[in-house]
Design a protein around this motif. Structure first.
Motif, PDB file in Angstrom:
ATOM      1  N   LEU A   1       5.188  -8.077   1.452  1.00 54.84           N
ATOM      2  CA  LEU A   1       5.348  -7.741   0.027  1.00 54.84           C
ATOM      3  C   LEU A   1       5.609  -6.247  -0.163  1.00 54.84           C
ATOM      4  N   ARG A   2       4.924  -5.426   0.643  1.00 56.87           N
ATOM      5  CA  ARG A   2       5.175  -3.975   0.552  1.00 56.87           C
ATOM      6  C   ARG A   2       6.622  -3.662   0.911  1.00 56.87           C
ATOM      7  N   ASN A   3       7.135  -4.333   1.935  1.00 58.21           N
ATOM      8  CA  ASN A   3       8.537  -4.096   2.327  1.00 58.21           C
ATOM      9  C   ASN A   3       9.498  -4.547   1.238  1.00 58.21           C
ATOM     10  N   LEU A   4       9.153  -5.647   0.552  1.00 63.02           N
ATOM     11  CA  LEU A   4      10.053  -6.184  -0.475  1.00 63.02           C
ATOM     12  C   LEU A   4       9.991  -5.407  -1.788  1.00 63.02           C
ATOM     13  N   TYR A   5       8.768  -5.036  -2.199  1.00 60.06           N
ATOM     14  CA  TYR A   5       8.597  -4.513  -3.566  1.00 60.06           C
ATOM     15  C   TYR A   5       8.113  -3.059  -3.617  1.00 60.06           C
ATOM     16  N   GLY A   6       7.792  -2.467  -2.448  1.00 62.85           N
ATOM     17  CA  GLY A   6       7.326  -1.067  -2.431  1.00 62.85           C
ATOM     18  C   GLY A   6       5.813  -0.980  -2.268  1.00 62.85           C
ATOM     19  N   ASN A   7       5.362  -0.070  -1.396  1.00 62.03           N
ATOM     20  CA  ASN A   7       3.927   0.033  -1.072  1.00 62.03           C
ATOM     21  C   ASN A   7       3.040   0.203  -2.300  1.00 62.03           C
ATOM     22  N   ASP A   8       3.451   1.068  -3.234  1.00 52.64           N
ATOM     23  CA  ASP A   8       2.576   1.378  -4.366  1.00 52.64           C
ATOM     24  C   ASP A   8       2.478   0.226  -5.353  1.00 52.64           C
ATOM     25  N   ASN A   9       3.363  -0.759  -5.236  1.00 55.51           N
ATOM     26  CA  ASN A   9       3.359  -1.881  -6.185  1.00 55.51           C
ATOM     27  C   ASN A   9       2.503  -3.052  -5.723  1.00 55.51           C
ATOM     28  N   ILE A  10       1.944  -2.950  -4.521  1.00 53.40           N
ATOM     29  CA  ILE A  10       1.135  -4.053  -3.979  1.00 53.40           C
ATOM     30  C   ILE A  10      -0.311  -3.574  -3.868  1.00 53.40           C
ATOM     31  N   VAL A  11      -1.197  -4.184  -4.668  1.00 51.74           N
ATOM     32  CA  VAL A  11      -2.601  -3.794  -4.683  1.00 51.74           C
ATOM     33  C   VAL A  11      -3.397  -4.838  -3.908  1.00 51.74           C
ATOM     34  N   LEU A  12      -4.108  -4.368  -2.866  1.00 52.17           N
ATOM     35  CA  LEU A  12      -4.844  -5.293  -1.995  1.00 52.17           C
ATOM     36  C   LEU A  12      -6.326  -5.271  -2.346  1.00 52.17           C
ATOM     37  N   THR A  13      -6.969  -6.447  -2.284  1.00 56.47           N
ATOM     38  CA  THR A  13      -8.431  -6.507  -2.420  1.00 56.47           C
ATOM     39  C   THR A  13      -8.982  -7.453  -1.370  1.00 56.47           C
ATOM     40  N   ASP A  14     -10.213  -7.198  -0.970  1.00 60.92           N
ATOM     41  CA  ASP A  14     -10.918  -8.094  -0.049  1.00 60.92           C
ATOM     42  C   ASP A  14     -12.404  -7.767  -0.152  1.00 60.92           C
ATOM     43  N   LEU A  15     -13.204  -8.730   0.290  1.00 63.59           N
ATOM     44  CA  LEU A  15     -14.661  -8.558   0.324  1.00 63.59           C
ATOM     45  C   LEU A  15     -15.066  -7.534   1.367  1.00 63.59           C
ATOM     46  N   ARG A  16     -14.250  -7.374   2.406  1.00 60.62           N
ATOM     47  CA  ARG A  16     -14.606  -6.476   3.505  1.00 60.62           C
ATOM     48  C   ARG A  16     -13.567  -5.356   3.606  1.00 60.62           C
ATOM     49  N   ASP A  17     -13.950  -4.331   4.379  1.00 62.79           N
ATOM     50  CA  ASP A  17     -12.986  -3.242   4.600  1.00 62.79           C
ATOM     51  C   ASP A  17     -13.133  -2.693   6.018  1.00 62.79           C
ATOM     52  N   ASP A  18     -13.570  -3.567   6.940  1.00 65.29           N
ATOM     53  CA  ASP A  18     -13.869  -3.112   8.304  1.00 65.29           C
ATOM     54  C   ASP A  18     -12.835  -3.581   9.325  1.00 65.29           C
ATOM     55  N   VAL A  19     -11.734  -4.177   8.859  1.00 66.30           N
ATOM     56  CA  VAL A  19     -10.672  -4.606   9.785  1.00 66.30           C
ATOM     57  C   VAL A  19      -9.321  -4.160   9.230  1.00 66.30           C
ATOM     58  N   ASN A  20      -8.277  -4.232  10.081  1.00 59.61           N
ATOM     59  CA  ASN A  20      -6.907  -3.941   9.629  1.00 59.61           C
ATOM     60  C   ASN A  20      -6.792  -2.614   8.879  1.00 59.61           C
ATOM     61  N   LEU A  21      -7.316  -1.550   9.486  1.00 62.63           N
ATOM     62  CA  LEU A  21      -7.369  -0.257   8.792  1.00 62.63           C
ATOM     63  C   LEU A  21      -5.981   0.273   8.442  1.00 62.63           C
ATOM     64  N   ASP A  22      -4.988  -0.040   9.283  1.00 58.04           N
ATOM     65  CA  ASP A  22      -3.629   0.434   8.981  1.00 58.04           C
ATOM     66  C   ASP A  22      -3.129  -0.183   7.671  1.00 58.04           C
ATOM     67  N   ILE A  23      -3.525  -1.431   7.411  1.00 60.95           N
ATOM     68  CA  ILE A  23      -3.099  -2.085   6.157  1.00 60.95           C
ATOM     69  C   ILE A  23      -3.846  -1.468   4.976  1.00 60.95           C
ATOM     70  N   ILE A  24      -5.152  -1.238   5.165  1.00 56.57           N
ATOM     71  CA  ILE A  24      -5.947  -0.627   4.095  1.00 56.57           C
ATOM     72  C   ILE A  24      -5.370   0.741   3.723  1.00 56.57           C
ATOM     73  N   GLU A  25      -4.953   1.477   4.737  1.00 50.68           N
ATOM     74  CA  GLU A  25      -4.489   2.850   4.487  1.00 50.68           C
ATOM     75  C   GLU A  25      -3.026   2.923   4.021  1.00 50.68           C
ATOM     76  N   GLY A  26      -2.309   1.784   4.071  1.00 48.62           N
ATOM     77  CA  GLY A  26      -0.878   1.801   3.763  1.00 48.62           C
ATOM     78  C   GLY A  26      -0.528   1.722   2.288  1.00 48.62           C
ATOM     79  N   GLY A  27      -1.534   1.624   1.400  1.00 48.69           N
ATOM     80  CA  GLY A  27      -1.263   1.496  -0.037  1.00 48.69           C
ATOM     81  C   GLY A  27      -2.569   1.237  -0.758  1.00 48.69           C
ATOM     82  N   PRO A  28      -2.513   0.945  -2.080  1.00 51.93           N
ATOM     83  CA  PRO A  28      -3.763   0.745  -2.815  1.00 51.93           C
ATOM     84  C   PRO A  28      -4.590  -0.404  -2.237  1.00 51.93           C
TER      85      PRO A  28
END
Ligand code: NAD
Ligand code: AKB
Length: 319
Positions: free
Chosen positions: A20-47
């Motif tokens: 979705l970030r590739n299609l619509y732009g990093n700043d336009n995709i807001v991610l949420t999850d219960l945890r934040d201890d995995v996939n740090l590159d994804i967490i750091e790549g946008g909101p």
């Protein structure tokens, strides 16, 4: 297009986020999850915001703040985990969906929620299970998935919310491990084939189930949301499939690349019972006709790609 993704760090979310970030732009995709201890590159790549998808107040604030137009609601417990914690499964899989549907109604968002082959049960036709048929699942996961399909239909018919979804088969991928499902074996087998040349499977060798490779699952999630709404008759629960196989079939295709690969069995009765209650194979005609669904990968091409990617990751010490 501004999009909110819940369950963004899971098996599907972590790869859908990148697509979705590739299609619509990093700043336009807001991610949420219960945890934040995995996939740090994804967490750091946008909101990214750590939040429980049952917390409607926080989700509503996020949706207003970022002017969200579309929601991909992926936060859920999978079948094996749901069977261990049925009440929590209902709470997360159904109550958080209801929360998200209410926000979508109030804010005019479109909504994608995945259902599953788990929405069928032992009384559904086993082979080429039709789009519209008996659905009396016997797992809590299945109960929550049927409830979710009906809730999404209800919000569309009653309030006009643009709800859409597919019944995903087991998804096979090589980025984020699967999160507690019955079809997880079909991912683990490739990792173990590459690392150890052998795998002990928790399902019987002749258990046939529908599967799909992650690039096709992501394609489906994007294409159904971009489809012409006038053509959609089955909005929330399109059967889709790419292949149907059993562990013995899969081991045979792996041996074409790794001839010494061995498989043995240590059956988990809970997951075997769930698998026995699911279809052998789905019929996906409605998705093909209504929004042009067509997978790119079969068992042979998926196996080749999985082994190629995982062999390279193994060489670099990443798995
Ligand atoms: P997953 O378990 O890998 O990821 C789910 C994510 O949701 C996790 O990161 C988890 O931390 C998060 N989560 C769980 N409870 C939460 C909560 N209360 N609030 C916020 N986040 C929460 O699952 P997945 O495989 O990515 O599945 C996503 C969706 O797709 C689910 O609805 C699942 O039923 C459906 N589905 C998946 C498959 C598959 O094979 N992966 C097949 C059919 C359907
Ligand atoms: C699971 O096995 O629970 C999931 C699914 C098919 O819904 N992979």
């Amino acid at each position: 297009m501004k999009i909110l993704l819940t369950g963004a760090l899971g098996q599907i979310g972590s790869e859908l986020a990148v697509k979705l970030r590739n299609l619509y732009g990093n700043d336009n995709i807001v991610l949420t999850d219960l945890r934040d201890d995995v996939n740090l590159d994804i967490i750091e790549g946008g909101p990214f915001i750590k939040t429980d998808s049952r917390d409607g107040k926080t989700l509503h604030e996020i949706i207003k703040k970022y002017r969200i137009e579309r929601i991909y609601h992926l936060a859920a417990l999978l079948s094996a985990t749901s069977e261990k914690n049925p009440q929590t499964a209902w709470d997360i899989n159904v109550n958080s969906l209801l929360t998200v549907l209410e926000i979508a109604r109030e804010e005019g968002c479109s909504l994608f929620t995945p259902s599953s082959i788990g929405a069928f049960g032992p009384s559904s036709p086993k082979d080429y299970t039709p789009q519209d048929t008996i659905q009396r699942p016997t797992s809590m996961y299945g109960v929550t998935k049927v409830a979710g399909e009906l809730l999404c239909d209800y919000y569309h018919h009653k309030y006009g919310v643009d709800t859409r979804g597919v019944r995903f088969p087991g998804i096979i991928s090589n980025a984020t491990p699967p999160g507690g499902g019955t079809t997880d074996y079909a991912v683990h087998i490739y990792y173990e084939a590459v690392k150890n040349r052998r795998y002990t499977c928790f399902l019987r060798g002749d258990t046939n189930l529908d599967m799909i490779y992650m690039p096709d699952a992501l394609k489906a999630a994007v294409e159904i949301m971009e489809a012409d709404p006038a053509k959609l008759r089955h909005r929330n629960a399109f059967n889709i499939t790419a292949m149907s196989f059993c562990p013995e079939d899969q081991a045979g295709y792996i041996r074409a690349h790794i001839p010494e690969f061995e498989i043995d069995y240590d059956i988990d009765p809970v997951r075997q019972a769930i698998a026995n209650s699911w279809p052998n194979s789905l019929e996906d005609y409605a998705a093909r006709v209504e929004w042009g669904w067509s997978p790119d990968y079969d068992l042979e091409s998926m196996t080749e790609d999985m082994l190629k990617v995982l062999t390279e990751k193994n060489r670099k010490g990443e798995i």
